[in-house]
Write a protein that holds these residues in place. Structure first.
Motif, short mmCIF file in Angstrom:
data_model
loop_
_atom_site.label_atom_id
_atom_site.label_comp_id
_atom_site.label_asym_id
_atom_site.label_seq_id
_atom_site.Cartn_x
_atom_site.Cartn_y
_atom_site.Cartn_z
N MET A 1 19.53 -5.69 5.74
CA MET A 1 19.02 -6.91 5.56
C MET A 1 18.23 -7.12 4.26
O MET A 1 17.45 -6.30 3.75
N ASN A 2 18.45 -8.26 3.62
CA ASN A 2 17.91 -8.46 2.21
C ASN A 2 16.48 -8.59 2.52
O ASN A 2 15.89 -8.98 3.50
N SER A 3 15.56 -8.71 1.39
CA SER A 3 14.37 -8.66 1.48
C SER A 3 13.75 -9.98 2.13
O SER A 3 12.76 -9.95 2.47
N PHE B 1 14.17 -10.06 5.47
CA PHE B 1 13.27 -9.13 6.29
C PHE B 1 11.91 -9.69 6.40
O PHE B 1 11.13 -9.57 7.21
N THR C 1 11.88 -12.00 9.05
CA THR C 1 11.77 -11.39 10.26
C THR C 1 10.32 -10.48 10.76
O THR C 1 9.86 -10.78 11.81
N LYS C 2 9.73 -10.24 9.65
CA LYS C 2 8.49 -9.44 9.81
C LYS C 2 7.31 -10.44 10.05
O LYS C 2 6.59 -10.42 11.05
N PHE D 1 7.92 -11.60 13.52
CA PHE D 1 7.27 -10.45 14.47
C PHE D 1 5.80 -10.69 14.78
O PHE D 1 5.33 -10.66 15.94
N LEU E 1 2.27 -2.48 10.52
CA LEU E 1 3.62 -2.36 9.70
C LEU E 1 3.63 -2.31 8.09
O LEU E 1 4.43 -2.36 7.37
N ALA E 2 2.26 -2.03 7.80
CA ALA E 2 1.96 -1.90 6.27
C ALA E 2 1.96 -0.56 6.06
O ALA E 2 1.55 0.43 6.62
#
Lengths: 171, 171
Positions: free
Chosen positions: B1-3, B6, B9-10, B13, B39-40
């Motif tokens: 997945m490219n950034s 991503f 997505t993040k 979420f 998630l960090a």
DNA sequence: TTGAAGTTTCAGTAATTACTGAAACTTCGT
DNA sequence: ACGAAGTTTCAGTAATTACTGAAACTTCAA
């Protein structure tokens, strides 16, 4: 206890149960109605609920409907009487199972969906951030799924088969 | 997945986790901050949190404080740097235990207090209403106390000692 | 001891959630 | 088919909860 003091004790209990309900994420009125019906000797109509808790018809109606939706309260009718009466489930284990199922459905299942769909995407292994996202969502998904299964199983069991066992193992 | 994907997505979420938080009785921002920190990759300062979630300083500050209060987030400082950074507990079992303890303290203990004090009063055995009140509060008190003990014990155990066991027994 | 960097507080406001009460609707007996 | 008894809906309002942003406060280096 004389009946005047008792009325006070009961009203007080119901009020406090409502406050507790709030901190449980259940609205105050709904918790109060449930307490009121749980402590009612006989099925009770909307008017009585309104009077006892000093709430409007609309409020009583919608919270009663929600309680029926949860399965914590049943509608009761008598032949020859048009009114509807309401009666609460009184068995504690049954109540627990109903609440567990409902909370599972409303709180756990959506979380599990999100976690599983997030964790099943494919991430770039060279990016530490994506790496962490993948592992963290996966770990959470697995944990929640397990909790979900256990809760589900417990809430489907009979009290006599589960509680003595859990008590013995964990008390 | 490219950034770029991503990042989306993040962010998505985190947003959804916030919504879920609401239905769990946790405020949306607090749940989002927790997700963000979980998630960090590295400890993160207030400004970054504010930026990422587009919230005010006051809001960030108070929710971070609450999360620290729960024990789900730690303050981190580096020598020679005045700023405070925040870091989330990432281990899922530890998170579960913290949340279980906190919910027990905030939700179960007050309920148990009310139930025990109500059920330990003395009631008139000839009055069916008082009778029901006595028996119902007693049954609830006993059930909640048992649940409380079990939860307490589970949340103090090691994951490896409890989960495999529960899974085996209930899956 | 001053001021720059950082943190906390809190009065005012916004957003959310819950409640009221009257009108609309349904059901049933006559 | 009408109307009395009972139930549901929902627009408007109240209560609660969450958020903003700027001022007050703290800490530290020079």
């Amino acid at each position: 206890m004389n009946s005047e003091d008792f009325a006070k004790t009961k009203a007080d209990f119901i009020a406090q149960w409502g406050t507790l309900g709030s901190s449980w994420g259940i609205n105050r009125t709904m918790a109060q109605i449930h307490a009121f019906l749980m402590l009612a000797v006989e099925p009770t109509d909307t008017n009585e609920v309104m009077q006892a808790l000093k709430i409007s018809r609309g409020n009583a109606n919608s919270n009663l409907r929600d309680l029926v939706g949860w399965g914590l309260v049943r509608r009761v009718t008598y032949p020859g009487d048009r009114k509807e009466y309401f009666e609460a489930e009184k068995d504690v284990w049954t109540m627990f199972c109903i609440i567990a199922r409902e909370r599972k459905r409303r709180e756990i299942d959506p979380a599990l969906n999100l976690l599983q769909s997030s964790s099943s995407k494919s991430y770039k292994k060279t990016d530490p951030e994506q790496q962490l996202f993948a592992s963290q969502t996966k770990a959470l998904a697995e944990f929640v799924q397990t909790a979900d299964l256990v809760l589900d199983k417990v809430a489907r069991s009979e009290e006599s088969k589960v509680l003595p066992f859990l008590i013995k193992r964990f008390k």
